[in-house]
Design a protein around this motif. Structure first.
Motif, PDB file in Angstrom:
ATOM      1  N   ARG A 138      -5.024  25.004  -2.365  1.00 46.85           N
ATOM      2  CA  ARG A 138      -5.082  24.345  -3.670  1.00 46.85           C
ATOM      3  C   ARG A 138      -6.530  24.040  -4.085  1.00 46.85           C
ATOM      4  O   ARG A 138      -7.095  23.033  -3.681  1.00 46.85           O
ATOM      5  N   ARG A 183       7.342  24.005 -23.193  1.00 44.26           N
ATOM      6  CA  ARG A 183       6.250  23.879 -22.228  1.00 44.26           C
ATOM      7  C   ARG A 183       4.906  24.114 -22.906  1.00 44.26           C
ATOM      8  O   ARG A 183       3.922  23.454 -22.631  1.00 44.26           O
ATOM      9  N   LYS A 193      -4.127  27.132 -16.338  1.00 43.04           N
ATOM     10  CA  LYS A 193      -3.446  26.382 -15.281  1.00 43.04           C
ATOM     11  C   LYS A 193      -3.993  24.950 -15.346  1.00 43.04           C
ATOM     12  O   LYS A 193      -4.842  24.546 -14.556  1.00 43.04           O
ATOM     13  N   ALA A 195      -3.436  20.814 -15.535  1.00 37.70           N
ATOM     14  CA  ALA A 195      -2.532  19.823 -14.957  1.00 37.70           C
ATOM     15  C   ALA A 195      -1.553  19.275 -15.989  1.00 37.70           C
ATOM     16  O   ALA A 195      -0.371  19.086 -15.705  1.00 37.70           O
ATOM     17  N   ASN A 197       0.002  20.529 -18.442  1.00 36.74           N
ATOM     18  CA  ASN A 197       1.191  21.340 -18.728  1.00 36.74           C
ATOM     19  C   ASN A 197       2.362  20.890 -17.874  1.00 36.74           C
ATOM     20  O   ASN A 197       3.513  20.918 -18.300  1.00 36.74           O
ATOM     21  N   TYR A 198       2.056  20.528 -16.637  1.00 39.13           N
ATOM     22  CA  TYR A 198       3.117  20.125 -15.715  1.00 39.13           C
ATOM     23  C   TYR A 198       3.647  18.746 -16.044  1.00 39.13           C
ATOM     24  O   TYR A 198       4.857  18.502 -15.980  1.00 39.13           O
ATOM     25  N   SER A 201       6.196  18.914 -18.615  1.00 42.74           N
ATOM     26  CA  SER A 201       7.445  19.610 -18.282  1.00 42.74           C
ATOM     27  C   SER A 201       8.399  18.758 -17.436  1.00 42.74           C
ATOM     28  O   SER A 201       9.554  19.113 -17.257  1.00 42.74           O
ATOM     29  N   LEU A 202       7.910  17.643 -16.914  1.00 42.49           N
ATOM     30  CA  LEU A 202       8.720  16.897 -15.950  1.00 42.49           C
ATOM     31  C   LEU A 202      10.005  16.321 -16.551  1.00 42.49           C
ATOM     32  O   LEU A 202      11.066  16.389 -15.935  1.00 42.49           O
ATOM     33  N   GLN A 215      15.542  24.470 -11.979  1.00 37.43           N
ATOM     34  CA  GLN A 215      14.395  24.750 -12.838  1.00 37.43           C
ATOM     35  C   GLN A 215      14.863  25.054 -14.244  1.00 37.43           C
ATOM     36  O   GLN A 215      16.019  25.423 -14.453  1.00 37.43           O
ATOM     37  N   TRP A 218      11.944  28.327 -19.887  1.00 41.67           N
ATOM     38  CA  TRP A 218      11.382  27.917 -21.172  1.00 41.67           C
ATOM     39  C   TRP A 218      11.564  29.015 -22.201  1.00 41.67           C
ATOM     40  O   TRP A 218      11.467  30.199 -21.894  1.00 41.67           O
ATOM     41  N   GLY A 231       9.628  27.276 -14.950  1.00 42.34           N
ATOM     42  CA  GLY A 231       8.972  26.302 -14.074  1.00 42.34           C
ATOM     43  C   GLY A 231       7.601  26.774 -13.643  1.00 42.34           C
ATOM     44  O   GLY A 231       6.714  26.969 -14.460  1.00 42.34           O
ATOM     45  N   THR A 232       7.449  27.028 -12.364  1.00 41.87           N
ATOM     46  CA  THR A 232       6.160  27.481 -11.833  1.00 41.87           C
ATOM     47  C   THR A 232       6.152  28.993 -11.633  1.00 41.87           C
ATOM     48  O   THR A 232       5.347  29.511 -10.877  1.00 41.87           O
TER      49      THR A 232
END
Ligand code: PLP
Length: 352
Positions: A138, A183, A193, A195, A197-198, A201-202, A215, A218, A231-232
């Motif tokens: 990561r 999304r 990418k 942060a 965006n996530y 989506s939660l 999941q 979208w 999702g991812t």
């Protein structure tokens, strides 16, 4: 250049306390991490230090306005026990594209790539070797100005840490087609990418999880007619022997696994189309009995078979995985390439 990376090793490795055969995704961290600061308009020398906490001012801009980007990639031990990375340069390049969209500085190759190799050579014993396991990596960057005002920051911190992981989805998953929330919208940051965006989506994902889905799938933000991704993961459909995946148009993340799967499908000679796909086309294929396979692709999951797609108030059940020849073939080739039993003909494998 990697000689310029200073290393401070842990006094005692935590590895003997970890059972690499039984690991929960993303909760165990290897001994070391890479870090570098951007200050005064340039990157300062990177360091490798023991994995651990660091302190930040409560006014750190990343915490307030989300100037934060990340990457995800994996390292494996190949069949000779040597550590290898899968397409890390693509992650470096994508991170720099995300950085540009978020007004952040690009990361030099010496910091991202040489730092990564050095980190991996130090923590290579943390790479699990059981089937489906790997070392998840990561890299991320945050804006670190101490300032409560909105502007691109002047200071940044780049870090990379690693976690040994098992399979992300050990079983085929159920997904649900989302028609209310979005999304990413045209002109937004869906292809970065980032942060945020996530975070966005939660909530919709939780509503679907309460209904038993793992999941969301979208759809486009404007009409909710076209499939985007899940999702991812990027998403693929096999309809009547033909493989289709949504084309990249700025709202979809350009997955490296997506690109690898497309390359392998073409290499195998399967008919492949990157184009717009409507939800109604998928429902029609299901009705006609020509929806042969649906799968997601992403670094964390590699290739995840989808068991059923929920749409409005019903589920479209998909054939058992044993009948899904195309995706199973591609998944096997991906593993063969990573583990070195297939030649590195696409230059995807980098030795540490
Ligand atoms: C990271 C990510 C993917 C998958 O990309 P890979 O490069 O294959 O890991 C797909 N969709 C989203 C939204 C992502 O963040």
């Amino acid at each position: 250049m990697s000689n310029s990376i200073r290393v401070e090793k842990v006094k005692k490795s935590r590895l003997p306390e970890v059972d690499l055969e039984n690991i929960e995704f993303g909760r165990i961290f290897s001994d070391h991490m890479l870090e570098a600061e951007y200050r005064g308009g340039k990157w300062q020398p990177a360091r490798i230090v023991p994995f651990g906490n660091f302190s930040l001012s409560p006014a750190t801009t990343a915490l307030h306005y989300g100037q934060e980007i990340f990457e995800g990639l994996k390292a494996y031990k190949n069949k000779d026990g040597k550590p290898v990375l899968f397409r890390p340069k693509d992650n470096w390049q994508r991170m720099n594209r995300s950085a540009k969209r978020m007004c952040m500085p690009g990361i030099p190759e010496e910091i991202f790539m040489d730092g990564l190799k050095k980190l991996l050579s130090l923590d290579q014993d943390w790479i699990p070797t059981t089937e489906g396991s790997s070392l998840y990596i990561r890299p991320f960057m945050i804006a670190t100005d101490e300032y409560v005002g909105i502007k691109p920051a002047d200071n940044y911190k780049f870090m990379t840490f690693t976690c040994p992981v098992g399979p992300y989805y050990p079983e085929p998953i159920k997904v649900y087609i989302e028609e209310k929330y979005s999304r990413a919208a045209p002109g937004g940051v869906g292809s970065a990418k980032a942060a945020g965006n996530y975070a966005a989506s939660l909530y919709p994902a939780r509503l679907a999880q309460e209904k038993g889905y793992r999941q969301l799938v979208w759809t486009d933000a404007k009409e909710h007619r076209y499939i985007e991704e899940s999702g991812t993961m990027n998403i693929f459909f096999v309809i009547n022997g033909k493989v289709v995946t949504p084309e990249l148009e700025g709202t979809i993340l350009k997955g490296i696994t997506r690109d690898s799967v497309l390359t392998l499908l073409k290499d195998e000679g399967y008919p492949v189309e990157e184009r717009k796909i409507t939800v109604s086309e998928i429902c029609q294929a299901y009705e006609d009995g020509t929806l042969e396979d649906v799968f997601g692709t992403g670094t964390a999951a590699t290739l995840a078979h989808i068991k059923a797609i929920g749409y409005r108030d019903r589920d479209m059940e998909l054939p058992p995985v044993s009948e899904r020849k195309i995706s199973s073939k591609v998944l096997k080739r991906l593993y063969d390439i990573k583990l070195g039993s297939e030649l590195n003909k696409f230059n995807w494998i980098i030795h540490v």
